[in-house]
Design a protein around this motif. Structure first.
Motif, mmCIF file in Angstrom:
data_model
loop_
_atom_site.group_PDB
_atom_site.id
_atom_site.type_symbol
_atom_site.label_atom_id
_atom_site.label_comp_id
_atom_site.label_asym_id
_atom_site.label_seq_id
_atom_site.Cartn_x
_atom_site.Cartn_y
_atom_site.Cartn_z
ATOM 1 N N TRP A 1 0.621 -0.405 0.026
ATOM 2 C CA TRP A 1 -0.066 -0.214 -0.019
ATOM 3 C C TRP A 1 0.644 1.325 -0.591
ATOM 4 C CZ3 TRP A 1 -0.965 3.433 4.179
ATOM 5 C CH2 TRP A 1 -1.432 4.333 3.664
ATOM 6 N N LEU A 2 1.703 0.995 0.317
ATOM 7 C CA LEU A 2 2.832 2.507 0.590
ATOM 8 C C LEU A 2 3.673 3.258 -0.371
ATOM 9 C CD1 LEU A 2 4.348 2.021 3.989
ATOM 10 C CD2 LEU A 2 2.525 3.212 3.394
ATOM 11 N N GLN A 3 3.664 0.972 -1.276
ATOM 12 C CA GLN A 3 4.503 1.461 -2.753
ATOM 13 C C GLN A 3 3.463 2.032 -3.431
ATOM 14 O OE1 GLN A 3 7.415 0.128 -3.755
ATOM 15 N NE2 GLN A 3 7.388 1.443 -5.390
ATOM 16 N N GLY A 4 2.063 2.074 -3.136
ATOM 17 C CA GLY A 4 1.074 2.511 -4.139
ATOM 18 C C GLY A 4 1.024 4.319 -4.108
ATOM 19 N N THR A 5 1.116 4.119 -2.640
ATOM 20 C CA THR A 5 0.543 5.666 -2.866
ATOM 21 C C THR A 5 1.667 6.701 -2.860
ATOM 22 O OG1 THR A 5 -0.457 4.839 -0.693
ATOM 23 C CG2 THR A 5 0.280 6.923 -0.521
ATOM 24 N N ARG B 1 0.958 9.557 -4.647
ATOM 25 C CA ARG B 1 1.518 10.952 -4.557
ATOM 26 C C ARG B 1 1.879 11.892 -5.877
ATOM 27 N NH1 ARG B 1 2.668 11.654 1.333
ATOM 28 N NH2 ARG B 1 4.880 12.116 0.280
ATOM 29 N N THR B 2 2.987 11.048 -6.648
ATOM 30 C CA THR B 2 3.904 12.137 -6.974
ATOM 31 C C THR B 2 2.655 12.596 -8.445
ATOM 32 O OG1 THR B 2 3.543 10.287 -8.805
ATOM 33 C CG2 THR B 2 5.742 10.285 -7.164
ATOM 34 N N ALA B 3 1.040 12.426 -8.236
ATOM 35 C CA ALA B 3 0.238 12.700 -9.122
ATOM 36 C C ALA B 3 -0.619 13.405 -8.580
ATOM 37 C CB ALA B 3 -0.186 11.844 -10.288
ATOM 38 N N GLY B 4 -0.261 13.527 -7.339
ATOM 39 C CA GLY B 4 -1.365 14.755 -6.874
ATOM 40 C C GLY B 4 -2.777 14.063 -6.093
ATOM 41 N N VAL B 5 -2.647 12.515 -6.043
ATOM 42 C CA VAL B 5 -3.582 11.661 -5.101
ATOM 43 C C VAL B 5 -3.351 11.280 -3.480
ATOM 44 C CG1 VAL B 5 -4.615 9.525 -5.766
ATOM 45 C CG2 VAL B 5 -4.001 10.893 -7.146
ATOM 46 N N ASP B 6 -3.807 11.802 -2.977
ATOM 47 C CA ASP B 6 -3.326 11.539 -1.744
ATOM 48 C C ASP B 6 -4.039 10.509 -1.226
ATOM 49 O OD1 ASP B 6 -6.754 11.860 -0.414
ATOM 50 O OD2 ASP B 6 -6.020 13.906 -0.384
ATOM 51 N N ALA B 7 -3.456 10.159 -0.028
ATOM 52 C CA ALA B 7 -3.571 9.180 0.928
ATOM 53 C C ALA B 7 -4.930 7.979 0.944
ATOM 54 C CB ALA B 7 -2.701 8.599 2.249
ATOM 55 N N LEU C 1 6.369 -2.355 -13.139
ATOM 56 C CA LEU C 1 5.719 -1.482 -11.931
ATOM 57 C C LEU C 1 7.490 -0.787 -11.543
ATOM 58 C CD1 LEU C 1 4.668 -0.795 -9.236
ATOM 59 C CD2 LEU C 1 5.003 -3.092 -8.166
ATOM 60 N N VAL C 2 7.943 -1.575 -12.008
ATOM 61 C CA VAL C 2 10.045 -1.243 -11.479
ATOM 62 C C VAL C 2 9.969 0.383 -12.236
ATOM 63 C CG1 VAL C 2 12.505 -1.788 -11.860
ATOM 64 C CG2 VAL C 2 11.076 -3.871 -10.642
ATOM 65 N N GLU C 3 9.643 0.212 -13.718
ATOM 66 C CA GLU C 3 10.261 1.235 -14.403
ATOM 67 C C GLU C 3 8.949 2.302 -14.096
ATOM 68 O OE1 GLU C 3 8.820 -0.471 -18.386
ATOM 69 O OE2 GLU C 3 11.091 -1.720 -18.823
ATOM 70 N N GLU C 4 8.163 1.964 -13.779
ATOM 71 C CA GLU C 4 7.011 3.555 -13.288
ATOM 72 C C GLU C 4 7.298 4.033 -11.965
ATOM 73 O OE1 GLU C 4 3.924 6.507 -13.866
ATOM 74 O OE2 GLU C 4 4.901 4.698 -15.501
ATOM 75 N N SER C 5 8.105 3.144 -10.832
ATOM 76 C CA SER C 5 7.954 3.613 -9.840
ATOM 77 C C SER C 5 9.744 4.159 -9.926
ATOM 78 C CB SER C 5 9.403 2.321 -9.104
ATOM 79 O OG SER C 5 7.937 1.468 -8.529
ATOM 80 N N GLY D 1 10.241 8.579 -9.976
ATOM 81 C CA GLY D 1 10.506 9.010 -8.804
ATOM 82 C C GLY D 1 10.826 8.275 -7.679
ATOM 83 N N VAL D 2 10.026 7.229 -7.325
ATOM 84 C CA VAL D 2 10.068 6.536 -6.065
ATOM 85 C C VAL D 2 10.523 5.244 -5.822
ATOM 86 C CG1 VAL D 2 8.020 5.046 -4.974
ATOM 87 C CG2 VAL D 2 7.409 6.954 -5.771
ATOM 88 N N ASN D 3 11.115 5.176 -4.659
ATOM 89 C CA ASN D 3 12.584 3.537 -4.535
ATOM 90 C C ASN D 3 11.281 2.366 -4.930
ATOM 91 O OD1 ASN D 3 13.091 1.597 -3.128
ATOM 92 N ND2 ASN D 3 14.076 3.307 -1.919
ATOM 93 N N ALA D 4 12.332 1.937 -5.592
ATOM 94 C CA ALA D 4 11.889 0.769 -6.501
ATOM 95 C C ALA D 4 13.105 -0.478 -6.220
ATOM 96 C CB ALA D 4 11.724 0.552 -8.159
ATOM 97 N N GLU D 5 12.984 -0.421 -4.756
ATOM 98 C CA GLU D 5 13.797 -1.278 -4.228
ATOM 99 C C GLU D 5 12.919 -2.869 -3.561
ATOM 100 O OE1 GLU D 5 16.722 -0.824 -0.771
ATOM 101 O OE2 GLU D 5 15.498 1.045 -0.698
ATOM 102 N N LEU D 6 11.190 -2.823 -3.385
ATOM 103 C CA LEU D 6 10.927 -3.535 -3.257
ATOM 104 C C LEU D 6 9.867 -4.797 -4.778
ATOM 105 C CD1 LEU D 6 9.039 -5.267 -1.428
ATOM 106 C CD2 LEU D 6 6.877 -3.250 -1.328
ATOM 107 N N PRO D 7 10.005 -4.073 -5.331
ATOM 108 C CA PRO D 7 9.367 -4.136 -6.262
ATOM 109 C C PRO D 7 10.553 -4.929 -7.929
ATOM 110 C CG PRO D 7 9.001 -2.069 -6.614
ATOM 111 C CD PRO D 7 9.240 -1.953 -5.545
#
Length: 294
Positions: free
Chosen positions: A186-190, A194-200, A247-251, A255-261
């Motif tokens: 959920w945190l990954q998706g959030t 958020r980079t597109a202005g969608v809040d949690a 998912l990795v590429e989009e992350s 500019g989002v951490n991609a370690e988990l995917p």
């Protein structure tokens, strides 16, 4: 539920959880003896009707059933080790957090001293103790569990897992794996949205719907794992791996951490390299079942 409330019980360890356990027994009408290194923590419980034992030995003598909830398994042995003669014929239910090996060792240690021993895990916060929301797991000899079930029912929804004393600890950490995995996803998706202005708060209902839908797959996937057969009834692992790569590429693109995917994608890649690309996702159990350094 029907309870026999004249059965006495002892609680050793009065941290936040220990006090909640003792309070639940008192509320259910059980004569309750308590002990803690710092006796001041027993003040409210004594005001509610508990008896404060002056020593661990006195606490053990007071009841045939003793609930232990202390810092760790070493503390359990330190506290009870000086009272070996008091353990004979007693039933100990150890709700101290630890691992499965510690649980099995503690069972052997207690049984060598003449005690009956059940190990347990509390899947609840202190304020939930005494309600149905508090799930209390138990493992060890079933006759010992059944003999005291009417008493420990006061704590919440009590569950018996099996004779292996280590099962409660294993279920505990398996539950934590589920909890953290759902939250991390959920945190990954959030973070991405958020980079597109969608809040949690906006994403949370959709995420909850996805999580609930995935949970419905578990019984069928469990059957595949237990059979050791993974036909691609929904999608093949190689198809899922392509989505993981997306998912990795989009992350990375937003500019989002991609370690988990990336970690999950690496596990899928190993399974595909081993010839499992045409099978369904649960075939990854083989990757989860081996040490990382294999």
């Amino acid at each position: 539920m029907n309870r026999t409330t004249d059965t006495s019980v002892t609680v050793i360890g009065l941290g936040l959880m220990g006090r909640a356990l003792a309070g639940a027994f008192l509320k259910a009408g059980h004569p309750t003896t308590v002990w803690n290194r710092t006796s001041a923590k027993a003040g409210q419980l004594v005001a509610e009707g508990a008896r404060l034992a002056p020593t661990v030995g006195d606490a053990l003598k007071a009841s045939s059933l003793t609930i232990i909830c202390v810092t760790d398994y070493q503390a359990v042995r330190e506290l009870l080790g000086a009272s070996d003669s008091e353990l004979g014929g007693r039933t100990l239910i150890n709700l101290t957090s630890g691992d499965s090996a510690q649980a099995r060792e503690a069972a052997q240690w207690a049984e060598q001293r003449g005690a009956r021993y059940l190990d347990g895990a509390i899947m609840a916060i202190p304020s939930a103790i005494g309600t149905a929301e508090a799930v209390i797991l138990h493992s060890g000899p079933q006759p010992d569990f059944e003999a005291h079930r009417s008493t420990i029912d006061a704590l919440g929804t009590v569950t018996y897992l099996g004779a292996d004393h280590g099962l409660a600890s294993l279920y505990d950490v398996a539950g934590l794996a589920m909890m953290w995995s759902v939250l991390n996803a959920w945190l990954q998706g959030t973070a991405m949205l958020r980079t597109a202005g969608v809040d949690a708060a906006t994403f949370a209902p959709f995420a909850r719907q996805i999580a609930a839908g995935v949970a419905e797959w578990l019984p069928g996937y469990a059957e595949q794992i237990d059979r050791g057969s993974f036909p691609a009834e929904v999608s093949a692992l190689e198809t899922d791996a392509r989505a993981m790569n997306h998912l990795v590429e989009e992350s990375e693109a937003v500019g989002v951490n991609a370690e988990l995917p990336k970690l999950i994608k690496a596990m899928a890649d190993r399974a595909i390299a081993a010839g499992h690309g045409g099978e369904q996702y649960p075939v990854l159990i083989e990757e989860f079942s081996r040490p990382h350094n294999d």
